[in-house]
Design an enzyme around this catalytic site. Structure first.
Site, PDB file in Angstrom:
ATOM      1  CB  SER A 267      -0.933  -0.005   1.217  1.00 16.95           C
ATOM      2  OG  SER A 267      -1.742   1.153   1.244  1.00 16.95           O
TER       3      SER A 267
ATOM      4  N   GLY B  29      -7.554   2.339  -3.946  1.00 19.63           N
ATOM      5  CA  GLY B  29      -7.584   3.173  -2.748  1.00 19.63           C
ATOM      6  C   GLY B  29      -6.268   3.900  -2.524  1.00 19.63           C
ATOM      7  CG  ASP B  30      -2.810   1.709  -1.962  1.00 17.94           C
ATOM      8  OD1 ASP B  30      -3.213   1.957  -0.793  1.00 17.94           O
ATOM      9  OD2 ASP B  30      -2.478   0.574  -2.332  1.00 17.94           O
ATOM     10  CB  ALA B  31      -4.689   5.309  -7.325  1.00 17.86           C
TER      11      ALA B  31
END
Length: 279
Positions: free
Chosen positions: A37, A241-243
């Site tokens: 992540s 979600g990390d993007a």
């Protein structure tokens, strides 16, 4: 400078791997990509803002290759190297949803972080995975506290319901109290779990992602829904979600308010949904 502290691992993406027949061959498309992540956030942020990744990989061929890939993406990489690099098997179903089988390897053994690695940092982003083990929890907490004393803002991604449950309510509350994060990210399931354990996030800007539905932004007594564009052709939700976090953080560092930062995050997350693996 944005610093992201946490995992850098290898992802083994298995497209079409959600329905496996036991004891025989199961044809699928398999790809090996960079994962973790924290590393995903750093790599996605690099084209938009100076970013440093801090973590731990094995002293092995995979670890060295991952470091080189991060550096080639424009990330300032500062890592401890010892042991065995971690890996995650990601089984992706026909709707792009993923089930992960995780082995964090060396990432779980992150030790005390060199204070010099925090020089020039004005924002520290922390996925919750880095708090799963006591040793790395202490290292990440101490580094974030050191950066905060120098004036850096801190953000926390709740990351995983399983990790939240593994830590337990008391430990999670302790982490939030210690970090005093300016921003907390969660998906709908993670937000629901935070409510169930009565996690006090009122001092933070609380960002709740809900797939194709509007993003909830809670700041003090204010609650706003920010519409997002729905992606119909999702290939793989790994790293979306990390993007989102990368887009949000780089916008916020450029002076955008929370709603504008959410829109920037949503645009970048859409790109991740249309490809296998993280950005």
């Amino acid at each position: 400078m944005l610093a992201v502290i946490g995992d850098l691992v290898a992802d083994l993406i298995v497209l079409g791997g959600s329905s496996l027949e036991r004891g025989t061959d199961n044809p699928a498309e398999v790809r090996i990509t960079r994962g973790g992540s924290a590393a995903n956030v750093a790599a996605a942020a690099a084209p938009r803002h100076p970013v440093r990744f801090i973590g731990r990989v094995g002293d092995d061929t995979i670890g060295r290759a991952l470091i080189a890939e991060m550096a080639a993406a424009g990330v300032d990489v500062r890592v401890q190297q010892e042991g065995r690099t971690g890996a995650i098997v990601v089984l992706v179903d026909a709707d792009g949803e993923r089930t992960m089988i995780t082995d964090r390897g060396a990432a779980a053994d992150l030790a005390e972080i060199d204070p010099g690695w925090l020089d020039g940092v004005d924002w520290v982003h922390l996925p919750l995975y880095g708090f799963a083990e006591p040793a790395s929890r202490a290292a990440v907490t101490d580094a974030a506290a050191s950066a905060a004393r120098r004036g850096a803002r801190v953000s926390l991604d709740l990351s995983s319901v399983a990790t939240m449950r593994g830590l337990g309510a008391a430990q999670l509350k302790h982490i939030v109290d210690d970090l005093a994060p300016a921003v907390v990210f969660a998906n709908a399931d993670e937000a629901r779990t935070a409510t169930e354990i009565d996690l006090d996030l009122t001092a933070a800007v609380f960002i709740v992602k809900r797939g194709g539905d509007s993003v909830l932004v809670t700041e003090g007594d204010s609650r706003v829904e920010v519409p997002v564009n729905r992606v119909d052709d999702v290939l793989d939700s790994t790293g979306a979600g990390d993007a989102f976090a990368a887009g949000y953080l780089t916008a916020a560092l450029s002076g955008a308010d929370p709603c504008a930062s959410v829109r920037a995050g949503s645009e970048l997350a859409m790109s991740a949904l249309r490809r296998a693996g993280a950005l």
